[in-house]
Design an enzyme around this catalytic site. Structure first.
Site, PDB file in Angstrom:
ATOM      1  N   MET A  11       0.822  -1.210   0.000  1.00  0.00           N
ATOM      2  CA  MET A  11       0.000   0.000   0.000  1.00  0.00           C
ATOM      3  C   MET A  11       0.861   1.267   0.000  1.00  0.00           C
ATOM      4  O   MET A  11       2.057   1.222   0.245  1.00  0.00           O
ATOM      5  CB  MET A  11      -0.927  -0.002   1.221  1.00  0.00           C
ATOM      6  CG  MET A  11      -1.923  -1.148   1.239  1.00  0.00           C
ATOM      7  SD  MET A  11      -3.004  -1.128   2.678  1.00  0.00           S
ATOM      8  CE  MET A  11      -4.030   0.313   2.323  1.00  0.00           C
ATOM      9  N   HIS A  12       0.221   2.385  -0.310  1.00  0.00           N
ATOM     10  CA  HIS A  12       0.728   3.743  -0.093  1.00  0.00           C
ATOM     11  C   HIS A  12       1.783   4.225  -1.082  1.00  0.00           C
ATOM     12  O   HIS A  12       2.086   5.419  -1.109  1.00  0.00           O
ATOM     13  CB  HIS A  12       1.321   3.914   1.319  1.00  0.00           C
ATOM     14  CG  HIS A  12       0.500   3.370   2.435  1.00  0.00           C
ATOM     15  ND1 HIS A  12      -0.829   3.682   2.609  1.00  0.00           N
ATOM     16  CD2 HIS A  12       0.816   2.517   3.448  1.00  0.00           C
ATOM     17  CE1 HIS A  12      -1.288   3.052   3.683  1.00  0.00           C
ATOM     18  NE2 HIS A  12      -0.311   2.340   4.203  1.00  0.00           N
ATOM     19  N   ASP A  18      -2.656  -5.099   0.358  1.00  0.00           N
ATOM     20  CA  ASP A  18      -2.172  -6.419   0.770  1.00  0.00           C
ATOM     21  C   ASP A  18      -2.880  -6.976   1.994  1.00  0.00           C
ATOM     22  O   ASP A  18      -3.182  -8.173   2.057  1.00  0.00           O
ATOM     23  CB  ASP A  18      -0.655  -6.398   0.967  1.00  0.00           C
ATOM     24  CG  ASP A  18      -0.163  -5.241   1.828  1.00  0.00           C
ATOM     25  OD1 ASP A  18      -0.991  -4.478   2.387  1.00  0.00           O
ATOM     26  OD2 ASP A  18       1.064  -5.083   1.930  1.00  0.00           O
TER      27      ASP A  18
END
Length: 482
Positions: free
Chosen positions: A79-80, A236
């Site tokens: 992520m991110h 995830d």
């Protein structure tokens, strides 16, 4: 057949699942990280694509008939990560990852610019999130910022290269600080605070909805038919939840991957930013989740193995399946800073209590216990906002260790369960989202809980000893920070 792709930090995993939900085959390709400056963590987005194509190529060679029968593809991803694309759809710079800590100052600046941030996004501004990274780019790399046409997360970039479509799911989008998490839509207010607009964002879908079709070129490369559906997928941890059948409020698990995550499903948007707890959308409509996050879980053990130039399995073997008392050495696992509960990108790791009699085994045990103590911090943070968690499924690479599972049970004081296919949970979850998108099946029919392989209960004497050790460990971070 259904294909699940997990675009992780250390590698890409690909799995094939059949109509019964059984794992047929898996393949993986490694990825490397770049740390060009202190606190920086970057990857080349094209390396994700190369690793993904390579992993599926491997499946097409080892299991050609099964690969050709794929009807749906799901994507899971780290992520991110800020993947900045120009008008030509090509990356403008290396992606800035989830464990990059350079934007601490920009987090404070973003919260000053947008007082509504916590209420809309449901989270504190942390360097790991995507929005502060763009504030940093605007300040330090203004020419690149001026050229940004789209901002994608890692798996969305891979989907774009697989299909030509720029689409993101709600669970991953929730980790940007640009999503109105309760309303499940991009927030013009949050985007404006970083100098962006909705036009810079991909289209949004739920994780189990069709998002795109696999390109004809790749379908031909892998022997697949036309109209192979690519699902919205999930970040995830939400994908791991789908793989674990964690789709009911109260379901919870602990992931010991590169990072560590304590995940609990909720039936409503339940922000708790005061505890540095994340509140995100789940991969299915009408569900959300809370997460506590540590930035270096299994990565802490990998770090020690690298420093000692000894494989992890060799380090763990002398300790056996359990330990009878806490190590005399204590370890802070803040090798890349920390999120829950400290929200401190500058937090550092440490061994404390070293003496000449300390052995390699003491250090190894201290690392396992330090990660477990950090998980207990997260358990306490989540416990302030909902019903207590009484049992946890254990997933991720760290779930291979029976010793670590028992330490977790003793430290956390809850039952811990090792589960079937726990090491590929995110990829399994992705494949199931691919199945849902391709077939329209009900999530309750597809997202079944895996078999529990082994359960670990807290031991009374060890639990009491760990209570004392944890109380001492809790004093280390403030003492060393001061």
């Amino acid at each position: 057949m259904y294909l699940g792709l997990d675009v992780g930090t250390s590698g890409v995993k690909a799995v094939l699942e059949d109509e019964a939900g059984a794992l047929v085959a898996s393949a993986s390709r490694p990825l490397s990280l770049s740390h060009p400056q202190p606190l920086w963590s970057e990857q080349n987005p094209d390396h994700w694509v190369e690793a993904t194509l390579g992993a599926v190529d491997d499946l097409a060679v080892s299991h050609p008939r099964e690969t050709a029968a794929v009807r749906g593809i799901g994507l899971s991803g780290q992520m991110h990560g800020a993947t900045l694309l120009g008008r030509d759809g090509r990356p403008l710079r290396p992606a800035i990852l989830w464990n990059d800590g350079r934007s601490q100052e920009e987090c404070a600046e973003l919260e000053r610019r947008c007082p509504e941030l916590h209420a809309i996004a449901g989270n504190l501004a942390m360097p790991g999130f995507t929005a502060p990274k763009l504030v940093w780019v605007a300040k330090h790399e203004p020419k690149i910022f001026a050229e940004v046409a789209k901002v994608l997360l890692p798996k969305a970039y891979v989907r774009y290269r697989l299909s030509g479509e720029m689409v993101e799911d709600m669970s991953d989008a929730a980790g940007t600080l640009w999503l109105d998490v309760g309303a499940r839509r991009w927030s013009e207010t949050l985007l404006a605070a970083t100098g962006l607009a909705i036009s810079h964002m991909p289209r949004l879908v739920e994780g189990n909805q069709p998002a795109a079709l696999l390109s004809a070129e790749l379908a031909q490369r892998w022997g697949m038919g036309a109209n192979v559906v690519i699902a919205g997928g999930a970040g995830d941890n939400a994908a791991s939840a789908i793989g674990l059948g964690a789709i009911n409020p109260g379901d919870a698990f602990l992931s010991l991957g590169t990072s560590g995550v304590l995940f609990r499903v909720t039936d409503r948007f339940a922000p708790a930013p005061e505890s540095a707890v994340h509140a995100f959308c789940h991969a299915l409509g009408g569900l959300w989740h809370q997460m506590g996050v540590m930035l270096s879980a299994a990565a802490s053990l990998s770090w020690l193995a690298r420093i000692l130039e000894t494989p992890e399995a060799v380090l763990l073997a002398p300790l056996g399946a359990s330990v009878e008392r806490p190590s005399t050495v204590q370890f802070l696992p803040y090798l890349d800073g920390e999120r829950t509960p400290h929200n401190d990108a500058h937090a550092a790791g440490a061994f404390v209590g070293l003496r000449s009699a300390a052995s390699r085994g003491d250090l190894v045990q201290a690392v396992l216990e330090g990660v477990a103590f950090a998980a207990r911090d997260m358990l306490a943070a989540l416990g302030r906002s909902a019903q207590p968690i009484t049992e946890l499924d254990l997933v991720g690479g760290g779930s291979r260790s029976v010793l670590w599972a028992q330490i977790m049970a003793d430290v956390l004081g809850v039952a811990v369960h090792r589960v079937e296919e726990g090491e590929v949970g995110a990829a399994i979850g992705a494949s199931r989202l691919g199945r849902l998108a391709a077939t329209g099946a009900a999530p309750t029919d597809v997202c079944r809980k895996p078999q529990r392989l082994q359960s670990f209960a807290p031991r009374v004497a060890q639990r009491a000893a760990y209570d004392d050790a944890y109380a001492h460990w809790r004093k280390l971070y403030p003492a060393l920070k001061e």
